[in-house]
Design a protein around this motif. Structure first.
Motif, PDB file in Angstrom:
ATOM      1  N   TYR A 128      45.372 -44.845  77.610  1.00 49.74           N
ATOM      2  CA  TYR A 128      44.920 -44.055  78.529  1.00 49.74           C
ATOM      3  C   TYR A 128      43.843 -42.950  77.798  1.00 49.74           C
ATOM      4  CZ  TYR A 128      47.910 -45.544  82.296  1.00 49.74           C
ATOM      5  OH  TYR A 128      48.460 -46.179  83.122  1.00 49.74           O
ATOM      6  N   ASP A 129      42.719 -42.756  78.442  1.00 54.31           N
ATOM      7  CA  ASP A 129      41.762 -41.939  77.512  1.00 54.31           C
ATOM      8  C   ASP A 129      41.269 -40.538  78.231  1.00 54.31           C
ATOM      9  OD1 ASP A 129      39.901 -41.637  75.337  1.00 54.31           O
ATOM     10  OD2 ASP A 129      38.493 -41.628  77.133  1.00 54.31           O
ATOM     11  N   GLY A 130      41.130 -40.770  79.707  1.00 55.20           N
ATOM     12  CA  GLY A 130      40.804 -39.509  80.377  1.00 55.20           C
ATOM     13  C   GLY A 130      40.044 -40.160  81.666  1.00 55.20           C
ATOM     14  N   ASN A 131      39.864 -39.354  82.714  1.00 58.01           N
ATOM     15  CA  ASN A 131      39.123 -39.831  84.094  1.00 58.01           C
ATOM     16  C   ASN A 131      37.739 -39.653  83.931  1.00 58.01           C
ATOM     17  OD1 ASN A 131      41.417 -40.838  85.968  1.00 58.01           O
ATOM     18  ND2 ASN A 131      42.229 -38.667  85.631  1.00 58.01           N
ATOM     19  N   GLN A 132      37.335 -38.828  83.196  1.00 55.31           N
ATOM     20  CA  GLN A 132      35.956 -38.470  82.785  1.00 55.31           C
ATOM     21  C   GLN A 132      34.989 -39.591  82.325  1.00 55.31           C
ATOM     22  OE1 GLN A 132      34.684 -34.817  81.081  1.00 55.31           O
ATOM     23  NE2 GLN A 132      32.556 -34.923  81.637  1.00 55.31           N
ATOM     24  N   PRO A 164      37.967 -48.793  83.010  1.00 56.62           N
ATOM     25  CA  PRO A 164      38.626 -49.768  81.606  1.00 56.62           C
ATOM     26  C   PRO A 164      38.015 -49.299  80.417  1.00 56.62           C
ATOM     27  CG  PRO A 164      37.819 -51.091  83.571  1.00 56.62           C
ATOM     28  CD  PRO A 164      37.428 -49.672  83.937  1.00 56.62           C
ATOM     29  N   LEU A 165      38.945 -48.693  79.369  1.00 53.98           N
ATOM     30  CA  LEU A 165      38.455 -48.367  78.312  1.00 53.98           C
ATOM     31  C   LEU A 165      37.784 -49.220  77.404  1.00 53.98           C
ATOM     32  CD1 LEU A 165      38.700 -45.433  76.830  1.00 53.98           C
ATOM     33  CD2 LEU A 165      40.982 -46.257  76.004  1.00 53.98           C
ATOM     34  N   LEU A 166      38.488 -50.560  77.082  1.00 50.30           N
ATOM     35  CA  LEU A 166      37.786 -51.346  76.195  1.00 50.30           C
ATOM     36  C   LEU A 166      36.298 -51.652  76.567  1.00 50.30           C
ATOM     37  CD1 LEU A 166      37.751 -53.691  73.943  1.00 50.30           C
ATOM     38  CD2 LEU A 166      38.747 -55.139  75.711  1.00 50.30           C
ATOM     39  N   THR A 167      36.139 -51.888  77.864  1.00 51.23           N
ATOM     40  CA  THR A 167      34.720 -52.037  78.429  1.00 51.23           C
ATOM     41  C   THR A 167      33.933 -50.870  78.122  1.00 51.23           C
ATOM     42  OG1 THR A 167      35.627 -53.368  80.354  1.00 51.23           O
ATOM     43  CG2 THR A 167      33.332 -52.497  80.463  1.00 51.23           C
ATOM     44  N   GLN A 168      34.433 -49.884  78.275  1.00 49.77           N
ATOM     45  CA  GLN A 168      33.353 -48.516  78.171  1.00 49.77           C
ATOM     46  C   GLN A 168      33.117 -48.462  76.565  1.00 49.77           C
ATOM     47  OE1 GLN A 168      34.510 -44.812  80.034  1.00 49.77           O
ATOM     48  NE2 GLN A 168      36.273 -45.657  80.547  1.00 49.77           N
ATOM     49  N   ALA A 169      34.023 -48.995  75.522  1.00 51.14           N
ATOM     50  CA  ALA A 169      33.903 -48.940  74.126  1.00 51.14           C
ATOM     51  C   ALA A 169      32.860 -49.859  73.814  1.00 51.14           C
ATOM     52  CB  ALA A 169      35.386 -49.259  73.505  1.00 51.14           C
ATOM     53  N   VAL A 170      33.112 -50.896  74.370  1.00 53.44           N
ATOM     54  CA  VAL A 170      31.772 -52.240  74.212  1.00 53.44           C
ATOM     55  C   VAL A 170      30.411 -51.734  74.622  1.00 53.44           C
ATOM     56  CG1 VAL A 170      31.119 -54.433  74.665  1.00 53.44           C
ATOM     57  CG2 VAL A 170      33.654 -53.864  74.298  1.00 53.44           C
ATOM     58  N   VAL A 171      30.311 -51.068  75.743  1.00 53.06           N
ATOM     59  CA  VAL A 171      29.156 -50.523  76.247  1.00 53.06           C
ATOM     60  C   VAL A 171      28.551 -49.160  75.326  1.00 53.06           C
ATOM     61  CG1 VAL A 171      27.937 -49.394  78.068  1.00 53.06           C
ATOM     62  CG2 VAL A 171      29.441 -51.320  78.687  1.00 53.06           C
ATOM     63  N   ALA A 172      29.398 -48.548  74.870  1.00 52.71           N
ATOM     64  CA  ALA A 172      28.898 -47.387  73.938  1.00 52.71           C
ATOM     65  C   ALA A 172      28.349 -47.853  72.829  1.00 52.71           C
ATOM     66  CB  ALA A 172      30.286 -46.579  73.733  1.00 52.71           C
ATOM     67  N   PHE A 228      41.975 -38.808  91.917  1.00 50.08           N
ATOM     68  CA  PHE A 228      42.487 -39.098  93.263  1.00 50.08           C
ATOM     69  C   PHE A 228      42.316 -40.561  93.777  1.00 50.08           C
ATOM     70  CE2 PHE A 228      44.334 -35.122  95.452  1.00 50.08           C
ATOM     71  CZ  PHE A 228      44.386 -34.337  94.458  1.00 50.08           C
ATOM     72  N   MET A 229      40.812 -40.804  93.409  1.00 50.32           N
ATOM     73  CA  MET A 229      40.288 -41.836  94.270  1.00 50.32           C
ATOM     74  C   MET A 229      40.558 -43.403  93.212  1.00 50.32           C
ATOM     75  SD  MET A 229      37.057 -40.498  95.861  1.00 50.32           S
ATOM     76  CE  MET A 229      36.427 -42.148  96.445  1.00 50.32           C
ATOM     77  N   GLY A 230      40.644 -43.351  92.179  1.00 50.87           N
ATOM     78  CA  GLY A 230      40.782 -44.798  91.466  1.00 50.87           C
ATOM     79  C   GLY A 230      41.272 -44.527  89.997  1.00 50.87           C
ATOM     80  N   GLY A 231      41.351 -43.208  89.531  1.00 48.04           N
ATOM     81  CA  GLY A 231      41.661 -43.045  87.951  1.00 48.04           C
ATOM     82  C   GLY A 231      40.890 -43.560  87.059  1.00 48.04           C
ATOM     83  N   GLU A 232      41.121 -43.975  85.954  1.00 45.37           N
ATOM     84  CA  GLU A 232      40.224 -44.211  84.769  1.00 45.37           C
ATOM     85  C   GLU A 232      39.590 -45.522  84.851  1.00 45.37           C
ATOM     86  OE1 GLU A 232      41.932 -43.626  80.827  1.00 45.37           O
ATOM     87  OE2 GLU A 232      43.268 -41.807  81.297  1.00 45.37           O
TER      88      GLU A 232
END
Length: 490
Positions: free
Chosen positions: A157-161, A363-371, A357-361
């Motif tokens: 996990y990394d964070g909801n933001q 996908p972290l791997l996807t975010q890292a690739v897009v970054a 509340f609505m969905g949580g985090e």
């Protein structure tokens, strides 16, 4: 009480024996043939009677014990649980069209149950909202993905933001290319545009609040506001989008004190109008005076073909009541399911909490690739390439329509985006859409984008996912359909 004979059990060859035995024993308990307190044969005897392995029988009996259907008493054997109800008749069967044995749905659930289910069907040429996926730089994307797949810290996990490096890369891109005033702390990463709109609805609206929507406009936004039980108000529209002069003079709308307005000012959806700078400034002024939130959806404004992309409304002044949203579905690919919000800094924490509340985090791997895809320059290069490619496709489709269908359709020409809306007066465009689909082509009925009282009929054609041959075939198929006698009275 002894159990009846199990010789009537029948097994077929296309399902596992274990699954079949468990199902039949459970059915007998449901129907009362094995009543509470009934003693079952030993596993050895039951296996011999059924002519199956004892191990299979033992596994099934243990599973039914763990589920509470059976209980074992040391030295005595295995029994049907004595505390099971005697009047059970199997799993509940509910007719959702009427009251059933389960509790009733909410009013919103009842409303949804009466509406037709719409899913993304097969992607066809001219299906709106689909980019040219074949032109996506797969090699660069997969190289970045392989680089990150072995990173253990991306498996947690990394964070909801949202992933910090992605928010930083996105902040720089939005400032330079869209004129958005933001810091990484103001960005919330979402599971696509729909969650972004739903978050705004949950955080900003109470049930019964009035919301201004473009008419015609994006159907997904209407769904999000209706889910919050908001009251939709159709906004007066002009050639370039929202008609600010008519809005300011409309005492009925202003008296209803709209809490929020959903707007696509830099490329109106689906007609494509671009709100002039003077009108965008007037809109900001009106929203401030009315204490109305503006949700600015910048869904595909990167694709303007004869001038630079129009600067975002959010960045035109400081301290604006604007929540800016975007998505990677059009600029990268839809299956990514990644979007973002830029919110005023004081609202960042409440939006992060709402997302938890609505969905949580996301996908972290996807975010890292897009970054990294953004940070290493692949994103900008891809947008430049697609802008030129889509411009050629737009010009070709417009030329075909003018040459082949000039007397029947009127293209609503705006040199931007990934679709072209065509007006076809006095036609049942829902039927036209179905007939066009039967020929192997996608589209959307123009009338379906209206909140109320459609004033235009026609089709919305997504040209981004088409080849030259498909565009030629599609226009020829449309011409053939429209040439049918009495088509306009269907």
């Amino acid at each position: 009480m002894e159990a009846p004979s199990f010789s009537s059990f029948a097994f077929c060859a296309d399902r596992p024996l274990q699954e079949q035995l468990q199902q039949q024993l459970t059915d007998w308990i449901y129907t009362g043939r094995l009543s509470p307190g009934t003693r079952l044969p030993s596993s050895r005897r039951l296996a011999a009677e059924l002519n199956i392995s004892r191990n299979t029988v033992t596994i099934v009996l243990d599973q039914l014990k763990s589920e509470g259907f059976l209980e074992g008493i040391q030295g005595k054997g295995v029994f049907v649980a004595p505390d099971l109800p005697t009047d059970i008749s199997g799993p509940s069967k509910v007719n959702w069209g009427h009251k059933g044995p389960l509790p009733e749905l909410s009013e919103f659930g009842v409303y949804l149950n009466k509406t037709p289910l719409t899913e993304h069907g097969k992607i066809l040429p001219f299906t709106p909202g689909i980019p040219d996926i074949a032109s996506f730089p797969q090699k660069s994307w997969l190289q970045i993905q392989r680089r990150h797949q072995s990173r253990i810290n991306l498996m947690g996990y990394d964070g909801n933001q949202g992933y910090g490096p992605l928010r930083e890369a996105l902040s720089e891109y939005l400032k330079l290319s869209r004129g958005v005033r933001c810091t990484p702390q103001q960005i919330i990463i979402t599971q696509g545009a729909q969650q972004a709109i739903s978050l705004c609805a949950q955080v900003l609206l109470n049930e019964g609040d009035s919301v201004l929507v473009e008419n015609p406009g994006y159907m997904g936004a209407r769904k999000a506001f209706l889910a919050r039980r908001a009251k939709l108000i159709s906004c007066p529209m002009g050639e370039n989008g929202i008609d600010l002069d008519a809005l300011q003079k409309n005492k009925n709308i202003n008296a209803r004190q709209p809490k929020l307005m959903y707007v696509t000012p830099t490329h109106q959806y689906p007609l494509g109008g671009i709100l002039p700078a003077s009108q965008r400034l007037k809109l900001l002024d009106w929203a401030s005076q009315q204490h109305t939130w503006l949700i600015e959806d910048d869904y595909d404004s990167e694709f303007h073909y004869f001038h630079k992309p129009i600067a975002a409304l959010q960045g035109m002044a400081e301290e604006t009541p604007v929540i800016y949203m975007g998505s990677f579905s059009k600029t990268l690919f839809p299956a990514l399911r990644l979007g973002y919000l830029v919110v005023p800094e004081p609202l960042a924490k409440v939006f992060i909490k709402a997302k938890s509340f609505m969905g949580g985090e996301s996908p972290l791997l996807t975010q890292a690739v897009v970054a990294d895809f953004i940070g290493e320059g692949h994103f900008i290069r891809h947008l430049r390439k697609m802008r030129l490619l889509y411009q050629d496709k737009w010009q070709h489709l417009n030329s075909l329509l003018n040459n082949e269908l000039s007397e029947q359709v009127r293209p609503i020409l705006q040199s931007a985006g990934m679709h072209l809306a065509i007006e076809i007066p006095n036609i049942d465009d829902q039927t036209l859409k179905q007939l066009f689909q039967q020929q192997g082509f996608g589209s959307s009925a123009l009338s379906s984008y209206f909140n109320e009282n459609p004033t235009m009929t026609g089709l919305v054609l997504g040209f981004a996912n088409t080849t030259e041959h498909q565009r030629e075939q599609g226009v020829a198929a449309l011409k053939k359909i429209l040439d049918i006698e009495d088509m306009r009275s269907i």
